[in-house]
Structure formats: C-alpha cells, structure tokens
Design a protein around this motif. Structure first.
Motif, PDB file in Angstrom:
ATOM      1  N   SER A   1     -62.840  24.151   8.447  1.00 49.30           N
ATOM      2  CA  SER A   1     -61.926  24.894   9.332  1.00 49.30           C
ATOM      3  C   SER A   1     -62.448  26.303   9.568  1.00 49.30           C
ATOM      4  N   GLN A   2     -61.998  26.901  10.680  1.00 46.90           N
ATOM      5  CA  GLN A   2     -62.395  28.264  11.009  1.00 46.90           C
ATOM      6  C   GLN A   2     -61.587  29.269  10.190  1.00 46.90           C
ATOM      7  N   SER A   3     -62.123  30.469  10.108  1.00 48.74           N
ATOM      8  CA  SER A   3     -61.488  31.523   9.319  1.00 48.74           C
ATOM      9  C   SER A   3     -60.183  31.976   9.977  1.00 48.74           C
ATOM     10  N   PRO A   4     -59.267  32.570   9.212  1.00 48.68           N
ATOM     11  CA  PRO A   4     -58.020  33.092   9.805  1.00 48.68           C
ATOM     12  C   PRO A   4     -58.272  34.112  10.907  1.00 48.68           C
ATOM     13  N   GLU A   5     -59.339  34.933  10.756  1.00 50.11           N
ATOM     14  CA  GLU A   5     -59.664  35.926  11.780  1.00 50.11           C
ATOM     15  C   GLU A   5     -60.013  35.241  13.108  1.00 50.11           C
ATOM     16  N   MET A   6     -60.804  34.171  13.032  1.00 51.04           N
ATOM     17  CA  MET A   6     -61.175  33.444  14.241  1.00 51.04           C
ATOM     18  C   MET A   6     -59.948  32.806  14.878  1.00 51.04           C
ATOM     19  N   GLN A   7     -59.072  32.244  14.086  1.00 53.95           N
ATOM     20  CA  GLN A   7     -57.861  31.626  14.609  1.00 53.95           C
ATOM     21  C   GLN A   7     -56.940  32.644  15.261  1.00 53.95           C
ATOM     22  N   GLU A   8     -56.927  33.855  14.723  1.00 56.10           N
ATOM     23  CA  GLU A   8     -56.102  34.916  15.311  1.00 56.10           C
ATOM     24  C   GLU A   8     -56.667  35.343  16.664  1.00 56.10           C
ATOM     25  N   ARG A   9     -57.991  35.404  16.795  1.00 54.37           N
ATOM     26  CA  ARG A   9     -58.610  35.743  18.083  1.00 54.37           C
ATOM     27  C   ARG A   9     -58.285  34.682  19.134  1.00 54.37           C
ATOM     28  N   VAL A  10     -58.307  33.428  18.718  1.00 55.32           N
ATOM     29  CA  VAL A  10     -57.963  32.344  19.634  1.00 55.32           C
ATOM     30  C   VAL A  10     -56.505  32.470  20.087  1.00 55.32           C
ATOM     31  N   ALA A  11     -55.616  32.785  19.152  1.00 53.20           N
ATOM     32  CA  ALA A  11     -54.189  32.919  19.481  1.00 53.20           C
ATOM     33  C   ALA A  11     -53.963  34.041  20.493  1.00 53.20           C
ATOM     34  N   LYS A  12     -54.694  35.151  20.375  1.00 52.05           N
ATOM     35  CA  LYS A  12     -54.538  36.271  21.317  1.00 52.05           C
ATOM     36  C   LYS A  12     -54.984  35.876  22.718  1.00 52.05           C
ATOM     37  N   LEU A  13     -56.087  35.123  22.798  1.00 55.94           N
ATOM     38  CA  LEU A  13     -56.580  34.715  24.113  1.00 55.94           C
ATOM     39  C   LEU A  13     -55.654  33.694  24.775  1.00 55.94           C
ATOM     40  N   LYS A  14     -54.961  32.915  23.998  1.00 56.06           N
ATOM     41  CA  LYS A  14     -54.004  31.968  24.560  1.00 56.06           C
ATOM     42  C   LYS A  14     -52.897  32.693  25.318  1.00 56.06           C
ATOM     43  N   GLN A  15     -52.575  33.904  24.879  1.00 54.86           N
ATOM     44  CA  GLN A  15     -51.520  34.685  25.535  1.00 54.86           C
ATOM     45  C   GLN A  15     -51.949  35.152  26.923  1.00 54.86           C
ATOM     46  N   HIS A  16     -53.260  35.133  27.213  1.00 49.94           N
ATOM     47  CA  HIS A  16     -53.786  35.533  28.523  1.00 49.94           C
ATOM     48  C   HIS A  16     -54.100  34.309  29.382  1.00 49.94           C
ATOM     49  N   LYS A  17     -53.355  33.220  29.153  1.00 47.65           N
ATOM     50  CA  LYS A  17     -53.453  31.995  29.953  1.00 47.65           C
ATOM     51  C   LYS A  17     -54.758  31.249  29.756  1.00 47.65           C
ATOM     52  N   ASN A  18     -55.516  31.557  28.731  1.00 52.04           N
ATOM     53  CA  ASN A  18     -56.696  30.769  28.407  1.00 52.04           C
ATOM     54  C   ASN A  18     -56.276  29.564  27.570  1.00 52.04           C
ATOM     55  N   ARG A  19     -56.942  28.454  27.796  1.00 50.29           N
ATOM     56  CA  ARG A  19     -56.593  27.222  27.101  1.00 50.29           C
ATOM     57  C   ARG A  19     -57.774  26.736  26.265  1.00 50.29           C
ATOM     58  N   PHE A  20     -57.462  26.111  25.145  1.00 49.17           N
ATOM     59  CA  PHE A  20     -58.479  25.632  24.210  1.00 49.17           C
ATOM     60  C   PHE A  20     -58.248  24.140  23.972  1.00 49.17           C
ATOM     61  N   HIS A  21     -59.306  23.374  24.182  1.00 42.60           N
ATOM     62  CA  HIS A  21     -59.200  21.923  24.074  1.00 42.60           C
ATOM     63  C   HIS A  21     -60.290  21.399  23.139  1.00 42.60           C
ATOM     64  N   ALA A  22     -59.970  20.320  22.467  1.00 38.63           N
ATOM     65  CA  ALA A  22     -60.934  19.667  21.577  1.00 38.63           C
ATOM     66  C   ALA A  22     -61.023  18.196  21.954  1.00 38.63           C
ATOM     67  N   VAL A  23     -62.250  17.699  22.048  1.00 38.59           N
ATOM     68  CA  VAL A  23     -62.487  16.271  22.266  1.00 38.59           C
ATOM     69  C   VAL A  23     -63.297  15.778  21.074  1.00 38.59           C
ATOM     70  N   CYS A  24     -62.655  14.985  20.225  1.00 37.87           N
ATOM     71  CA  CYS A  24     -63.290  14.500  18.996  1.00 37.87           C
ATOM     72  C   CYS A  24     -63.948  13.151  19.273  1.00 37.87           C
ATOM     73  N   LEU A  25     -65.241  13.070  19.015  1.00 35.48           N
ATOM     74  CA  LEU A  25     -66.006  11.852  19.268  1.00 35.48           C
ATOM     75  C   LEU A  25     -66.336  11.123  17.972  1.00 35.48           C
ATOM     76  N   SER A  26     -65.482  11.282  16.979  1.00 35.55           N
ATOM     77  CA  SER A  26     -65.677  10.597  15.701  1.00 35.55           C
ATOM     78  C   SER A  26     -64.314  10.346  15.070  1.00 35.55           C
TER      79      SER A  26
END
Length: 484
Positions: free
Chosen positions: A428-453
């Motif tokens: 898993s990613q660090s809490p700092e990285m997850q917090e950066r992702v959460a901030k960008l989500k507030q600016h209408k950016n979306r994060f998607h994962a496609v798991c191939l396993s």
C-alpha cells in the motif's frame, strides 16, 4: 537604412499575390480535394495546416532572404542612391568593380558605364540607380519564388504522407468519427510500414474481441461528464405552476362582516330599512356609498402562475474534460495476456481522447518509467513505440504516482482521469501519498484502478475512486479465441 529598404521591397513582393496563388494551387490538387471531401474533420485540419504554412512562408520569404542573401547589395545600393551625380561619377568604376563579385547586375552596369553618351548625361546617376533597383526587384522575386517552391514541395510531401497514413489507418479503425479523423490527421505525420499497420490492426482486433476492456474504456471516457459540482447544485428557474390563492369571490366560508354593496350577501337586519317608507331613502344611500353590511366570504381558487424557484440541478454536470494519464505496470509479471490488455485499453482511451479533443499520456513504470504522449503531432510514432515496448523488470508504483500527482496539480490537468493498470501485487501507499490523492479529488480529478490479476492488494486499491478487475481464466480466453 538598407535593411528597411530591403524589407519594404520584400514585403511589396510578398503582397503581390505569389503566396495566394501557391495556396490556391495547393487547394485544387485532386488528391488533396478527395482527402478533404472524405471527412469534414480532415478538411478543417487540412485548411488549418495550410493556413499556418501560409503565415510561416510569408514571414520567411519576407525576412530571411533579405537578411541572408541581399543585405550586402542592398546596403551598397542604398549608399550609392544617396550620392550626388558628381560623387557617383568619381566612384562609378569602383562601384561596378564591387558588383562583379556580389551581384548579377554587374554586366548591365558595365555596359551602362561604358556607354559614353549616357555617362555624361546629368540624369545618368538616377537612371543607373533605377536600373539597379529593377534588377534587385526581379532577383528578389526569383529568390522568393524559388524558396516558396521549396516550401511548397515540402508541404505537399507532408500532406501526401498524411493522406497515405490516413488511408492505412482506415484499415485499422473504421469508425468514421469526424472529430477523431481531424485529430488523427494532426498525428498522421509519421510514415507507417506494413509492420506498423499490422501491429495497430492486431491491437484493434484484440480490443474488439474483448468487450469488457472496451466497456471499461467507454466508462472512463464518460466519467468526465459525471461530475458533482457544488457551485452548480442549485439554479434559479421560472416555470408555470398551479397554485392556490385566497379569494373573496369564492363562497367557501363566512369569515366576518364588512361594508359593501353586494345585495346577495346582505345581512337580514339591513333589509329592515325597506320596511318603512321614511327609511327607504337611507337604505339606498347606504347602497350607493357601499355601506351596507355584508357577509365576508372567502375561499381558495387555483390559478396558473409563473413561479421562480431554486431547483436542484442534476449531479451530472458538463465540464471541460482534462487529459487521460494512463500509468501502466511494465514489470515482468505483467507480460503475456495482461500486457495485451493494458496496451489495448490504452489504445481504446487514445481513440476516446481523439473524439473528445482530450490529451492522452501513457507512463510505463517498473524500476524506471517512460512517458509517451499519444495525441501530440507525431502521436502515431509514440503509439507505435509504446506498442512495441516489451514488459520486464520489477514493480515500483510510487515514483510514477508521485510524478502524476505533480502534473495533476496544474490547471491543465483539472478534471483529469488517472488510470493505473497493474496486477497490484505491491504494498500500500504511504499516508502522505494517500492524502495528496484525496486533495486532488477535491479538484474534480478522478483516480481509477484496473487490476489485471486475481492476487492484487485490496488495501492498495482503496485509494482509487473506482476499480475494475479483469482476469479471465486461461480456459475462458481460449474459448473466446475459439468463438472469434
């Protein structure tokens, strides 16, 4: 001021219509006309390209030729033109000698100078300079026409190459979308070999056979429109609505008494004035003055009214669409079928980006990362380089995720989609990285994962807005190939 003189001369020639004639000649080429008529998107992109070429060539032949090829002779001409007749006669032999190595006007200048009758004419200086100017004008025009022809041939070569590439791409993609065709024209500068076309056909066929991958790409393309924008949550509207209003003309209830002249609602004691002839005049006076006591009646009636109200808007609000940033795990564990799926999904997203006028970036990551911009001017070359890359190495998501988050902090990447394609066999990613992702989500950016396993880390995928799993069994893939 020789430079100004030269520039004015050059501009006079560029405005004479030779560039417009060249553009008109280009637009009437049969092959170009057929390509333009095949799609409005291609026609628009072709006109834009020729328009840019026109502006570039006009600037080029007006500036560069003067500075590089005629500056010395123009300086000499400007200097001689300002001399007096006597000064010119004293230095005429030297001027002609210098022209021998710098100008094609030398032979005519020598003949003029050797003509005794003209040489002793007081107007000989002006006549000599006039003949020299006409020579410069003709020489500069020839140089401009020569350079214009060179640029025109280069443009034609590029246009024909794009037409050939577009014809090859028709065999790969037969959708016929106008916007996609226009964007594809901009990317079609690359020359495709038979191997390149076969590689593109192969990935297109793979995408068509695997409907689930195409559905994932389509859903990702639509998500840019499905944005909950709080600033647009309530809007003021005006609409016709049936409303109930209280009215004294509706006799639903008696709510009191009041002075009026309505005989139908007259109180009984008011009629006593009519029983006595001497009081009858009082009754009529009260009637005229609207002072007869009446029952006050009141009720509700329905009417259509224009009503202003704040209506809650749908959450799916049209927004400017940002780019796709596709991060693909290029580690050795992704080789084989997962590698084909990742490349096919990236190719499908590129097609959607072309149709929606979006950019599409692919970042391959393992122990290092490589970036491809699939929708730029030479995007087809980038696509082919990406498709020919073989997956190997280990998995390290953190560096590419860090770079992607830095890019998405800019205005260009607002309302962007970051898609990570991986087997997610990683911590898993660090809490700092997850917090950066959460901030960008507030600016209408979306994060998607496609798991191939089937062995992906669920905790790692929790930081994404949406995630898909695509890992059909070997038997299922064999059955799919057999059916197709």
């Amino acid at each position: 001021m020789p430079v100004t003189e030269g520039i004015n001369l050059a501009l006079m020639l560029t405005e004479s219509g030779i560039i417009e004639n060249a553009v008109n000649e280009l637009m009437t080429r049969p092959q170009l006309m057929m390509a333009a008529d095949s799609s409005p998107g291609i026609k628009s992109s072709m006109k834009l390209q020729i328009g840019k070429w026109r502006s570039y060539v006009q600037h080029r032949i007006a500036k560069v030729d003067v500075a590089e090829r005629f500056s010395q002779e123009l300086a000499m001409y400007q200097k001689v033109r300002q001399w007096s007749a006597d000064t010119f006669m004293d230095n005429a032999e030297q001027v002609v000698s210098e022209l021998e190595t710098t100008s094609g006007f030398y032979f005519k200048a020598r003949r003029l100078l050797d003509h005794d009758q003209k040489k002793h004419n007081p107007m000989f200086h002006s006549y000599f300079c006039h003949q020299w100017y006409e020579h410069l004008q003709v020489a500069l025009k020839k140089a401009q026409e020569s350079e214009l022809e060179h640029h025109k041939e280069a443009l034609l070569k590029d246009l024909y190459q794009r037409i050939e590439t577009m014809q090859q791409m028709e065999k790969v993609d037969e959708t016929g979308d106008e916007k996609r065709a226009g964007r594809l024209w901009d990317m079609a500068k690359a020359k495709l070999t038979k191997t390149d076309v076969e590689r593109l056909k192969s990935i297109a066929r793979f995408l068509q056979k695997n409907n689930e991958i195409q559905e994932i790409a389509d859903k990702l393309g639509r998500m840019a429109n499905e944005v909950d924008d709080p600033s647009q949550a309530r809007v003021q509207t005006e609409e016709l609505k049936m409303v109930e209003e209280k009215s004294d003309n509706v006799t639903d209830d008696i709510v009191g008494v009041h002075p009026s002249d309505d005989l139908a609602r007259l109180l009984p004691n008011e009629a006593m004035f009519l029983a006595y002839p001497e009081l009858e005049v009082v009754f009529y006076k009260h009637l005229v003055d609207k002072r007869l006591m009446n029952y006050r009646m009141q009720g509700a009636q329905r009417k259509l009214r224009k009503v202003k109200a704040y209506r809650k808007q749908s959450k799916q609000v049209e927004q400017d669409k940002g780019p796709f940033i596709v991060c693909i795990d290029a580690s050795g564990s992704m080789s084989g079928y997962p590698e084909q799926c990742a490349k096919a999904l990236a190719y499908g997203l590129m097609q959607i980006a072309l149709a929606d006028d979006r950019d599409c970036y692919v970042m391959l990551f393992s122990t290092q990362h490589i970036t491809y911009e699939l929708t730029r001017q030479d995007g087809l070359s980038e696509v082919l380089n990406f498709l020919s890359y073989s997956f190997h190495g280990g998995t390290d998501l953190t560096p590419v995720l860090d770079q992607s988050l830095m890019l998405m902090s800019g205005d260009k990447y607002k309302n962007a989609d970051l898609i990570v394609l991986s087997d997610f066999i990683a911590p898993s990613q660090s809490p700092e990285m997850q917090e950066r992702v959460a901030k960008l989500k507030q600016h209408k950016n979306r994060f998607h994962a496609v798991c191939l396993s089937r062995y992906g880390n669920p905790a790692l995928m929790e930081m994404f807005d949406t995630h898909w799993s695509h890992h059909p069994s070997a038997l299922g893939r064999l059955f799919s190939r057999h059916i197709s």
